[in-house]
Motif scaffolding. Structure first.
Motif, short mmCIF file in Angstrom:
data_model
loop_
_atom_site.label_atom_id
_atom_site.label_comp_id
_atom_site.label_asym_id
_atom_site.label_seq_id
_atom_site.Cartn_x
_atom_site.Cartn_y
_atom_site.Cartn_z
N UNK A 25 0.85 -1.20 0.00
CA UNK A 25 0.00 0.00 0.00
C UNK A 25 0.88 1.25 0.00
N UNK A 26 0.61 2.14 -0.91
CA UNK A 26 1.34 3.41 -0.95
C UNK A 26 0.42 4.53 -0.48
N UNK A 27 0.99 5.46 0.24
CA UNK A 27 0.23 6.63 0.68
C UNK A 27 0.68 7.81 -0.15
N UNK A 28 -0.25 8.41 -0.88
CA UNK A 28 0.12 9.55 -1.70
C UNK A 28 -0.53 10.83 -1.15
N UNK A 29 0.22 11.94 -1.13
CA UNK A 29 -0.35 13.20 -0.66
C UNK A 29 -1.36 13.72 -1.67
N UNK A 30 -2.50 14.15 -1.19
CA UNK A 30 -3.56 14.63 -2.11
C UNK A 30 -4.08 16.01 -1.71
N UNK A 31 -3.23 16.78 -1.04
CA UNK A 31 -3.64 18.13 -0.70
C UNK A 31 -3.81 18.31 0.79
N UNK A 53 -23.25 5.82 3.34
CA UNK A 53 -22.37 6.01 4.49
C UNK A 53 -20.97 6.33 3.99
N UNK A 54 -20.40 7.43 4.49
CA UNK A 54 -19.04 7.78 4.07
C UNK A 54 -18.03 6.82 4.67
N UNK A 55 -18.33 6.28 5.84
CA UNK A 55 -17.39 5.40 6.52
C UNK A 55 -17.29 4.02 5.87
N UNK A 56 -18.41 3.52 5.37
CA UNK A 56 -18.40 2.16 4.82
C UNK A 56 -18.62 2.12 3.31
N UNK A 57 -19.17 3.19 2.74
CA UNK A 57 -19.50 3.19 1.32
C UNK A 57 -20.83 2.52 1.03
N UNK A 58 -21.50 2.02 2.09
CA UNK A 58 -22.74 1.28 1.87
C UNK A 58 -23.95 2.19 1.82
N UNK A 113 -11.92 4.05 0.41
CA UNK A 113 -10.46 4.07 0.39
C UNK A 113 -9.96 4.60 1.72
N UNK A 114 -8.78 4.13 2.11
CA UNK A 114 -8.17 4.62 3.34
C UNK A 114 -7.60 6.01 3.09
N UNK A 115 -7.86 6.90 4.03
CA UNK A 115 -7.30 8.24 3.93
C UNK A 115 -6.91 8.66 5.33
N UNK A 116 -5.82 9.40 5.44
CA UNK A 116 -5.43 9.88 6.77
C UNK A 116 -4.85 11.28 6.65
N UNK A 117 -4.82 11.96 7.78
CA UNK A 117 -4.26 13.29 7.78
C UNK A 117 -3.06 13.32 8.71
N UNK A 118 -2.08 14.09 8.30
CA UNK A 118 -0.88 14.26 9.12
C UNK A 118 -0.52 15.74 9.08
N UNK A 119 -0.74 16.41 10.19
CA UNK A 119 -0.49 17.85 10.27
C UNK A 119 -1.22 18.61 9.16
N UNK A 120 -2.44 18.22 8.90
CA UNK A 120 -3.26 18.94 7.93
C UNK A 120 -3.06 18.51 6.49
N UNK A 121 -2.09 17.61 6.25
CA UNK A 121 -1.87 17.10 4.90
C UNK A 121 -2.62 15.77 4.77
N UNK A 122 -3.33 15.62 3.66
CA UNK A 122 -4.13 14.42 3.45
C UNK A 122 -3.36 13.40 2.62
N UNK A 143 -12.20 13.05 7.53
CA UNK A 143 -12.06 12.90 6.09
C UNK A 143 -12.39 11.46 5.70
N UNK A 144 -13.17 11.30 4.66
CA UNK A 144 -13.51 9.99 4.13
C UNK A 144 -13.27 10.00 2.62
N UNK A 145 -12.95 8.85 2.08
CA UNK A 145 -12.72 8.74 0.64
C UNK A 145 -13.49 7.55 0.10
#
Ligand code: FES
Length: 108
Positions: free
Chosen positions: A1-7, A71-76, A88-97, A37-39
């Motif tokens: 799994x790669x984590x790419x910055x998206x803004x 549902x944003x959390x499950x997509x269902x 999709x998994x998304x996370x924030x780190x110091x305001x960067x997604x 944030x949800x993706x």
């Protein structure tokens, strides 16, 4: 799994969304009123409506085409509707997604 910055978190208005184009189609990032944030894929499980243009309420989005609630959390889709859009998994780190993307499947 790669984590790419998206803004940045601030790029997305609260209760709004932003669309990321990927090789596997559009992914919609949603920001809730609580700054979560949800993706999920930008395709409604009903007939492919653009969920990014829907109304965000709580941790849900209502599709702009026929008002299914996803549902944003499950997509269902919420009952009585059934179906699921890919999340999709998304996370924030110091305001960067950062969005998780699968590693390329083909080997060179
Ligand atoms: S396409 Fe989303 S509710 Fe019909």
């Amino acid at each position: 799994m790669n984590w790419i910055p998206v803004g940045n978190l601030e790029d997305i208005p609260q209760q709004g969304s932003r669309v990321i184009s990927t090789s596997k189609g559009e992914i919609a990032l949603f920001r809730t009123l609580e700054d979560e944030i949800f993706a999920i894929d930008n395709r409604c499980p009903h007939k492919g409506g653009p969920l990014s243009q829907g109304i965000v309420h709580g941790k849900r989005v209502t599709c702009p085409l026929h008002n299914w609630v996803i549902s944003l959390a499950s997509g269902e889709a919420l009952a009585p509707d059934t179906g699921c859009t890919h999340r999709h998994e998304v996370r924030q780190n110091h305001g960067v997604l950062f969005l998780a993307v699968d590693a390329p499947s083909s080997k060179e």
